[in-house]
Design a protein around this motif. Structure first.
Motif, PDB file in Angstrom:
ATOM      1  N   GLY A 186       0.848  -1.151   0.065  1.00  0.00           N
ATOM      2  CA  GLY A 186      -0.085  -0.235  -0.098  1.00  0.00           C
ATOM      3  C   GLY A 186       0.633   1.230  -0.107  1.00  0.00           C
ATOM      4  N   ALA A 187       0.225   2.451   0.057  1.00  0.00           N
ATOM      5  CA  ALA A 187       0.960   3.657   0.015  1.00  0.00           C
ATOM      6  C   ALA A 187       1.562   4.056   1.216  1.00  0.00           C
ATOM      7  CB  ALA A 187      -0.163   4.748  -0.426  1.00  0.00           C
ATOM      8  N   SER A 188       2.623   4.671   1.300  1.00  0.00           N
ATOM      9  CA  SER A 188       3.372   5.050   2.567  1.00  0.00           C
ATOM     10  C   SER A 188       2.889   6.360   3.381  1.00  0.00           C
ATOM     11  CB  SER A 188       4.707   5.109   2.280  1.00  0.00           C
ATOM     12  OG  SER A 188       5.095   6.375   1.418  1.00  0.00           O
ATOM     13  N   PRO A 189       3.266   6.564   4.658  1.00  0.00           N
ATOM     14  CA  PRO A 189       2.949   7.946   4.933  1.00  0.00           C
ATOM     15  C   PRO A 189       3.308   9.241   3.958  1.00  0.00           C
ATOM     16  CG  PRO A 189       3.658   6.535   6.612  1.00  0.00           C
ATOM     17  CD  PRO A 189       3.759   5.748   5.338  1.00  0.00           C
ATOM     18  N   ARG A 190       4.421   9.090   3.488  1.00  0.00           N
ATOM     19  CA  ARG A 190       5.018  10.103   2.670  1.00  0.00           C
ATOM     20  C   ARG A 190       3.940  10.498   1.365  1.00  0.00           C
ATOM     21  NH1 ARG A 190       9.412   7.824   0.618  1.00  0.00           N
ATOM     22  NH2 ARG A 190      10.977   8.719   1.986  1.00  0.00           N
ATOM     23  N   HIS A 228       1.559   4.896  -8.635  1.00  0.00           N
ATOM     24  CA  HIS A 228       2.696   4.439  -8.971  1.00  0.00           C
ATOM     25  C   HIS A 228       3.538   3.984  -7.958  1.00  0.00           C
ATOM     26  CE1 HIS A 228       3.317   8.536  -7.685  1.00  0.00           C
ATOM     27  NE2 HIS A 228       4.764   8.362  -7.236  1.00  0.00           N
ATOM     28  N   ARG A 229       3.077   4.040  -6.629  1.00  0.00           N
ATOM     29  CA  ARG A 229       3.737   3.860  -5.291  1.00  0.00           C
ATOM     30  C   ARG A 229       3.098   2.457  -4.955  1.00  0.00           C
ATOM     31  NH1 ARG A 229       4.824   8.780  -2.572  1.00  0.00           N
ATOM     32  NH2 ARG A 229       3.918  10.364  -3.759  1.00  0.00           N
ATOM     33  N   LEU A 230       2.234   1.613  -5.546  1.00  0.00           N
ATOM     34  CA  LEU A 230       1.404   0.412  -5.154  1.00  0.00           C
ATOM     35  C   LEU A 230       1.853  -0.792  -5.960  1.00  0.00           C
ATOM     36  CD1 LEU A 230      -2.118   2.008  -5.053  1.00  0.00           C
ATOM     37  CD2 LEU A 230      -0.371   2.060  -3.162  1.00  0.00           C
ATOM     38  N   LEU A 231       2.028  -1.903  -5.566  1.00  0.00           N
ATOM     39  CA  LEU A 231       2.427  -3.018  -6.194  1.00  0.00           C
ATOM     40  C   LEU A 231       1.093  -4.096  -6.121  1.00  0.00           C
ATOM     41  CD1 LEU A 231       5.870  -4.086  -4.837  1.00  0.00           C
ATOM     42  CD2 LEU A 231       5.090  -3.258  -7.050  1.00  0.00           C
TER      43      LEU A 231
END
Length: 326
Positions: free
Chosen positions: A254-258, A294-297
């Protein structure tokens, strides 16, 4: 361009911010035809102090967009052509021995500019790509134990070809997470492509593009964006959207705190460009796909079903309750 006096964030009313952004937008659109949404998102990332990743097939104007933004602002610009033999020191700089004074001197690399255009970033090795990690997140470069600060504004605009194409490497997860947003140019509409043939066939409009904003103006706009109001309910809504990506069965990562921070920053810029000094839930909804996807797998099941992270984000945003901001 007429000389423009330096301004501070306190002197930038909302109308001036929108006017300056529109000048930059019109300058870019004089080179890039028929891509208003792409240009707007590019300006949003610039004012949000972020970095932009442009992914698409060759020949659709990725590098042209990056160059057009760079030339629209009167500030130092450097371009790096990423190749398989590029070294990290070719990006950050290197300490060289000076025989005259018998000391090592630091020779700055191309990242020491306000706007850095990284062309075909995924043709370089992961080791070279990682040279950008420190400067993109901390806006500094450390070479031989010495840290050098970077100027403001600082923006990396990187282009890449789809990973399926020959000669490309996958960007590391840490690298992708540092890009505030990813966009795809897409093929132009027939009318825009016809106009491109008329304009670009006779001359190169990029050569005629003159700066329409100064570094000081852009720096003041970035400071002004920070003052755009975000209510607690809207902040909670951003967290709810990001949290949904961490629990979705369609996503292995999932997405990070950033990502949450980047989305709120972009929402402030998106609201200001819309003429508002406050953020509404629609700002977050509009930015969810370019900022998060684009951050996700995808999970193995999602990959088997050819389900893209962009589709998952759209479904998640549709399910997350929208707060009442009245």
């Amino acid at each position: 361009m007429a000389a423009t006096p330096d301004v501070t964030a306190a002197e930038v009313p909302l109308e001036t911010l929108v006017d300056t952004a529109n000048r930059i937008r019109r300058a870019i659109e004089s080179v890039i035809e028929g891509k208003g949404d792409v240009v707007r998102l590019t300006l949003t990332v610039l004012l949000a102090e972020g970095h932009l990743l442009i992914e698409d097939v060759p020949g659709v104007g990725k590098t042209m967009l990056a160059k057009a933004l760079a030339r629209s602002i009167d500030c130092p610009v450097k371009r790096v052509q990423f190749t398989p033999d590029l070294l990290p020191s070719d990006v950050t700089g290197v300490s060289a021995y000076n025989q005259q004074n018998g000391e090592f001197e630091f020779k700055p690399g191309p990242v020491f500019a306000n706007i850095v255009v990284g062309d075909e970033i995924n043709r370089a090795s992961p080791k070279t790509q990682s040279a950008l990690l420190e400067c993109m997140e901390e806006r500094q470069v450390t070479v031989d134990g010495v840290t050098y600060g970077l100027g403001s504004p600082f923006m990396v605009i990187a282009t890449q070809n789809p990973i399926e194409m020959e000669g490309t490497y996958a960007l590391p997860e840490a690298q992708r997470d540092r890009f505030t947003a990813k966009i795809a140019m897409g093929y132009p509409a027939p009318a825009a492509e016809l106009e491109m043939l008329d304009v670009h066939g006779a001359s190169q409009p990029l050569d005629k593009l003159e700066p329409v904003a100064t570094t000081a103006e852009v720096r003041a706009l970035i400071q002004a964006i920070r003052a755009v109001y975000v209510s607690q309910s809207v902040k909670k809504y951003a967290i709810d959207i990001v949290t949904a990506t961490r629990t979705s069965p369609d996503l292995a990562l999932g997405a990070s705190p950033r990502a949450t921070l980047h989305m709120v920053r972009c929402a402030r810029a998106h609201a200001a460009l819309s003429g508002r000094d406050y953020v509404i839930p629609d700002d977050l909804r509009d930015l969810a796909v370019p900022v998060l996807a684009h951050r996700l797998l995808p999970s193995m099941e999602a990959q088997g079903q050819r389900r893209l992270p962009e589709q998952t984000i759209v479904d998640l945003v549709a399910r997350v309750p929208v707060p009442d901001t009245k």
